[in-house]
Design an enzyme around this catalytic site. Sequence first.
Site, mmCIF file in Angstrom:
data_model
loop_
_atom_site.group_PDB
_atom_site.id
_atom_site.type_symbol
_atom_site.label_atom_id
_atom_site.label_comp_id
_atom_site.label_asym_id
_atom_site.label_seq_id
_atom_site.Cartn_x
_atom_site.Cartn_y
_atom_site.Cartn_z
ATOM 1 N N LYS A 1 -17.582 30.861 61.723
ATOM 2 C CA LYS A 1 -17.466 29.509 62.483
ATOM 3 C C LYS A 1 -18.380 28.489 61.732
ATOM 4 C CE LYS A 1 -14.549 31.070 65.393
ATOM 5 N NZ LYS A 1 -13.088 30.365 65.377
ATOM 6 N N SER B 1 -13.446 25.930 66.508
ATOM 7 C CA SER B 1 -14.638 26.833 65.974
ATOM 8 C C SER B 1 -15.103 27.470 67.004
ATOM 9 C CB SER B 1 -15.589 25.939 65.143
ATOM 10 O OG SER B 1 -16.544 26.571 64.628
ATOM 11 N N SER B 2 -16.693 27.532 67.302
ATOM 12 C CA SER B 2 -17.207 27.955 68.293
ATOM 13 C C SER B 2 -18.615 27.606 68.295
ATOM 14 C CB SER B 2 -17.338 29.463 68.419
ATOM 15 O OG SER B 2 -18.043 30.200 69.138
#
Length: 270
Positions: free
Chosen positions: A171, A154-155
């Site tokens: 995300k 993800s981030s």
Amino acid sequence: MTSGTEQTERSAPGAGRFAGRRIVVTGGSRGLGREVVRLLLAEGAQVATCARSAESLDGLRRSFGASSDLFTRSLDIADPELLEQFVKSAADTFGGLDGVVACAGGARGRGITEATHGDWAATWALNVGHFARLAASATPHLKDSGGGSIVVVSSISGWKPGPQAQYGASKAAQIHMVSSLARELGPHGIRVNAVSPGSMLIPGKRWDRMRQDDPVGYEQFTAEFPGGELVRPEEVADVIAFLLSEQARGVTGVNLPVDRGQNAPTPQGY
């Protein structure tokens, strides 16, 4: 959209933390994905990876040499049918699966008044749709193996606001999916976790170009990091490997940031 070329090389699984383990990694031809593939192969895993470019996959194979136990296929991860076929082929080639890493992803479009419906749909397909289809198609094979590990990249943009909204929203959705799927798949011995990298310093990519072309702006950006240094892909790959390993057998439903304490996700900040 085309499936492009496919190549397989087999060798006896080597010694290491992942000896005998069979793992799928999407987006493994460059950047973080390439580092994940390199690390898993070095520790004895059989690895299947995909990317859009057949040329980049050829380069990946050449860099690891003929002894690498590596299966590759060129495809567009946003095409659910091609992605499902890739997972099935990888499982058939290796005789099962023990883990998957959703590393591929991306974004399209600019700000909210400029981004089109197509930009939102494409970003969603790259990140959320790809992860969902990868998890769904891998789950039967992981069940047959007695369980396994699913990791999505993800981030920090999934919870730290920054441009553009379509990327951050996708995300955030990945992180929520991890919590849900961990509960759903836990009874089958399948763990599901997210790794959220901060801004990574990858040769030739955005921040490396900024470091060379705009050293003053880059220096200002490093102030977002308490230690003054951006994240390196090998640091993120180490955490992904941990979550895939038996060392993390008690870890599921987690979003684990690897961001060196980064504040704003981009120089623009919010």
